[in-house]
Design an enzyme around this catalytic site. Structure first.
Site, PDB file in Angstrom:
ATOM      1  N   CYS A  55     -22.506  48.874 -17.167  1.00 10.04           N
ATOM      2  CA  CYS A  55     -21.867  49.997 -16.485  1.00 10.04           C
ATOM      3  C   CYS A  55     -22.703  51.273 -16.624  1.00 10.04           C
ATOM      4  CB  CYS A  55     -20.445  50.183 -16.989  1.00 10.04           C
ATOM      5  SG  CYS A  55     -19.560  51.455 -16.074  1.00 10.04           S
ATOM      6  N   ASP A  76     -15.979  44.638  -7.364  1.00  9.58           N
ATOM      7  CA  ASP A  76     -16.097  45.898  -8.094  1.00  9.58           C
ATOM      8  C   ASP A  76     -15.842  47.044  -7.120  1.00  9.58           C
ATOM      9  OD1 ASP A  76     -16.893  48.166  -9.485  1.00  9.58           O
ATOM     10  OD2 ASP A  76     -18.575  47.149 -10.458  1.00  9.58           O
ATOM     11  N   HIS A 108     -15.506  44.891 -11.750  1.00  9.39           N
ATOM     12  CA  HIS A 108     -16.314  45.667 -12.671  1.00  9.39           C
ATOM     13  C   HIS A 108     -16.069  45.172 -14.099  1.00  9.39           C
ATOM     14  CE1 HIS A 108     -18.746  49.107 -13.738  1.00  9.39           C
ATOM     15  NE2 HIS A 108     -17.867  49.426 -14.664  1.00  9.39           N
TER      16      HIS A 108
END
Length: 299
Positions: free
Chosen positions: A175, A232, A267
């Site tokens: 991330c 995501d 995600h």
């Protein structure tokens, strides 16, 4: 208002979840570097969280000198060995908590000196925050990219003096850290390869973040494997397409870079301690990451 480039970290939380934890809960979760989970990372999924033992490894916190500033980092390496390939492990917005420490131990089990520097430490204690929005506003959004690049350079220097062979240098991150992988692979000519897990690729230029991965794609020094999820909501697939176009017109390392997009993965699908975890993509991505490093001389 949340900094746009970090907003996708909210997507892995359960719908409607309150991210504010009570003082008792925060105290229970807060611990030393690499021990315990960050408060804002709740709810924790103990049934899927991976626990990698430290037997046969040298593990724990070290201090890295960055122009006189002492930056903590979590280090894991095969015990008693030197000349090890080096992998930098860059955290999510939650800092170097148990999940990141465990990931470094996984790399150490594979024969690497793995180091996870605490890149938020000047701005605050990321693990102590119980609310994601406040963590992003008060800590993460205040971290300059230039500071991160300098801290990573210092980490590489530390590795070279402590059993690492930095001619075999790789970098991976998740991330927030995934975005930094792209930037560092364009910054340091010593990087042989990178693996970016769902790091944001585009964004507006700001004083702290003047360039984003798509802006530096053409100048990559080492090829990057991008591991992303089609589900995501924080990283639209059209931004992956923009990155592919930028890579295709760049350096040999840029042209050698590639993406794997998992069709149903959200995600943070590698984060085994969170509800976003998806076992099959996480395991496949890990195998691809290790193979990528070996393919490009980080072994």
């Amino acid at each position: 208002m949340l900094d746009e480039r970090h907003a996708q970290d909210l997507d892995a939380l359960l719908p409607g979840q309150s991210t504010e934890l009570g003082a008792t809960r925060r105290t229970a979760l807060k611990a030393a570097l690499g021990v315990g989970y960050a408060a804002a990372a709740a709810p924790l999924m103990a049934q899927t969280a991976i626990k990698t033992p430290s037997d046969g490894l040298t593990v724990g916190e070290v201090m890295i000198d960055v122009n006189g500033f002492k930056m903590p980092a979590y280090r894991a390496a095969p015990a008693g060995r030197t000349g090890l390939p080096v992998v930098l492990v860059l955290s999510e917005i939650f800092g170097v908590h148990e999940y990141i420490a465990d990931t470094t131990r996984r790399f150490a089990k594979a024969g690497y000196l793995a180091i996870a520097p605490e890149l938020f430490v000047r701005q605050g204690d990321a693990q102590s925050y119980g609310e994601i929005a406040k963590l992003i506003a008060e800590v993460v959004s205040k971290v300059p990219d230039a500071q991160v690049l300098g801290d990573l350079d210092a980490t590489v220097k530390w590795a070279a003096a402590n059993g690492g062979d930095v001619s075999k240098l790789g970098v991976t991150g998740f991330c927030w850290g995934g975005r930094q992988v792209w930037l560092y692979a364009a910054h340091n000519p010593a990087v042989k390869a990178g693996v970016a897990w769902y790091g944001r690729l585009v964004g507006d230029a700001t004083p702290l973040s003047p360039k984003h991965p798509v802006d530096v794609a053409a100048s990559l020094k080492g090829p990057v494997l991008g591991l992303y999820g089609a589900a995501d909501t924080g990283i639209p697939l059209d931004t992956v397409d923009k990155m592919k176009v930028a890579l295709a017109t760049g350096s040999p390392a840029a042209k050698a870079s590639t993406f794997v997009v998992y069709p149903d993965a959200p995600h943070a699908f590698h984060a085994d301690y969170r509800p976003s975890f998806r076992k099959e993509p996480a395991e496949d991505g890990w195998k691809r990451a290790v193979a990528w490093f070996k393919q490009h001389g980080v072994a």
